[in-house]
Motif scaffolding. Structure first.
Motif, mmCIF file in Angstrom:
data_model
loop_
_atom_site.group_PDB
_atom_site.id
_atom_site.type_symbol
_atom_site.label_atom_id
_atom_site.label_comp_id
_atom_site.label_asym_id
_atom_site.label_seq_id
_atom_site.Cartn_x
_atom_site.Cartn_y
_atom_site.Cartn_z
ATOM 1 N N SER A 250 0.827 -1.204 0.000
ATOM 2 C CA SER A 250 0.000 0.000 0.000
ATOM 3 C C SER A 250 0.862 1.254 0.000
ATOM 4 N N ARG A 251 1.970 1.213 0.743
ATOM 5 C CA ARG A 251 2.874 2.383 0.771
ATOM 6 C C ARG A 251 3.541 2.568 -0.589
ATOM 7 N N ILE A 252 3.934 1.469 -1.207
ATOM 8 C CA ILE A 252 4.532 1.561 -2.536
ATOM 9 C C ILE A 252 3.516 2.092 -3.539
ATOM 10 N N ASN A 253 2.267 1.675 -3.390
ATOM 11 C CA ASN A 253 1.209 2.223 -4.250
ATOM 12 C C ASN A 253 1.108 3.739 -4.101
ATOM 13 N N GLY A 254 1.364 4.229 -2.903
ATOM 14 C CA GLY A 254 1.353 5.675 -2.688
ATOM 15 C C GLY A 254 2.464 6.368 -3.450
ATOM 16 N N PHE A 255 3.641 5.754 -3.468
ATOM 17 C CA PHE A 255 4.740 6.332 -4.235
ATOM 18 C C PHE A 255 4.394 6.375 -5.728
ATOM 19 N N ILE A 256 3.792 5.281 -6.219
ATOM 20 C CA ILE A 256 3.418 5.229 -7.635
ATOM 21 C C ILE A 256 2.379 6.292 -7.956
#
Length: 431
Positions: A98-104
């Motif tokens: 979910s955090r990586i999705n935020g970066f994307i």
């Protein structure tokens, strides 16, 4: 003042874009002029292996520092468009997908053109899947992972995405997600899909294609072909390049019989375990290679691995005629070079023959005895009347003299003969 500092800001930022972002940010200490230049970078390249000393990577303070640095780079970037966002991480750093999705999502809001995401560790099985927000600017998406993530979720269409390179778990992703994905990618021209079938049971269906698709690379990996099977449908009328790889002889249906410029096949596995498996399920698997070739009858160039070549011939499959094939490349073990005769009989208009020689496995001689390949009395018509060029790579063993003699004596219209030697060839072999 140094010469580089005299350059305009946009030129300096362009130069900094060729550096890993960690090094680009470090230039802020050079002078007051350089303090904020890195915040205008159009290429962001972040890799946790470059961030700190390897001995500190396991510490929680290191993880927090890296994540904070990543947040800072993205939050302070002032570019209207990010040309490329590359993020390769080898540990979770206490973060979730979910955090990586935020970066994307952050780079998508900045009209990112290319995303290159590498995740080289395993998230918990119950973790979220990657989510790529709807983007009208994204053209290239690459997702590399350790063992295959769930297929990225696409909430909308991506009208400009032309390159999609991904390794995913087909079991975790499910058939429907893969099938429903490609209608959302109308401009897709290149697809490279590595599908992990670990823990698969039963049959899985994979449908790939697109009206604009020109290049397709599909690799399927499996841990137990006794319990799992794959059915692949390829619907790409404009396809120009196709590479298929698996170790269990999946079922392939190529629709519309496109005129493909280059095909590379490495399907099936020539070992005792797989051949015994074929003996048990032969009525199901045996026709598959022919069905695949039926969809490739308009191909101009086909390359076949040594393993596939021997699996096909060991099962005595009759190959269909390939009237459009003008170039054939075969990986051939030195003791089984006569297997190429099977293929030459099916290529009436062949003009270029390329052979890549490999060291012979110990079981090849037994295979030849089983097949009773005397074969040299019969000369395929294409060899005597069509083939104008022969290329042999990795030549250099004395026991290859018989093959050379056969080819040179029977290629009656040969114009060009090329040898790429791996070792010194003794005088007299080519006489």
């Amino acid at each position: 003042m140094d010469r580089i500092s005299r350059l305009p800001d946009d030129v300096i930022c362009h130069i900094l874009s060729f550096l890993p972002t960690k090094h680009a940010v470090a230039t802020s200490i050079l002078s007051s002029r350089w303090v904020n230049l890195w915040s205008f970078l159009t290429i962001i390249d972040l890799d946790d292996t470059l961030y700190l000393n390897p001995s500190l990577r396991r510490s929680s303070s290191y993880s927090l520092l890296f994540v904070n640095f990543l947040d800072r780079v993205l939050s302070q970037n002032q570019s209207q468009t990010i040309v490329k966002f590359r993020l390769h991480i080898h540990e979770s750093h206490g973060q979730t997908l979910s955090r990586i999705n935020g970066f994307i999502q952050s780079v998508v809001l900045r009209n990112v053109v290319e995303i290159d995401l590498g995740i080289f560790f395993n998230f918990p099985n119950n973790d979220d899947c990657l989510k790529i927000p709807n983007s009208r600017s994204l053209k290239v998406l690459k997702v590399t992972s350790e063992d295959g993530l769930k297929m990225p979720a696409f909430p909308g269409c991506f009208p400009r995405l032309t390159v999609f390179d991904v390794k995913v778990s087909l079991i975790a992703s499910g058939d429907d997600l893969i099938t429903n994905l490609f209608p959302c990618l109308p401009a897709l021209e290149k697809l490279s899909l590595v599908g992990d079938l670990t823990d698969c049971t039963g049959e899985i269906y994979v449908n790939v294609g697109g009206v604009a698709l020109k290049r397709l690379e599909l690799e399927l990996s499996i841990d137990n072909y006794d319990d799992c099977d794959a059915m692949v449908v390829i619907d790409a009328p404009r396809l120009e390049y196709l590479r298929l790889q698996d170790g269990f002889m999946a079922s392939y249906l190529v629709k519309n019989k496109p005129a493909i410029s280059e095909v590379r096949l490495d399907v099936g596995e020539y070992d005792e375990e797989f051949l015994e498996f074929l003996d048990e399920v032969g009525h199901i698997r045996l026709p598959r290679f022919n069905e695949l070739l039926q969809g490739l009858v308009n191909s101009k160039f086909i390359s076949v691995s040594a393993s596939t070549l021997k699996v096909v011939c060991s099962q005595r499959w009759n190959l269909p005629v390939l009237p459009s094939l003008t170039k054939l490349e075969l990986d051939v073990h030195t003791s089984t070079w006569m297997l190429l005769l099977y293929w030459l009989e099916s290529c009436p208009n062949l003009m270029v023959l390329s052979l890549i020689l490999k060291e012979k496995p110990v079981d090849d001689l037994d295979m030849l005895e089983e097949l009773e390949l005397t074969g040299q009395d019969a000369v395929p018509l294409c060899l005597s009347s069509r083939v104008k060029e022969i290329e042999i790579k990795r030549l250099g063993r004395v026991d290859e003299e018989e093959m050379l003699k056969y080819l040179l004596e029977n290629a009656k219209v040969l114009d060009k003969f090329t040898v790429n030697s791996r070792v010194y060839i003794k005088d007299g072999i080519l006489q």
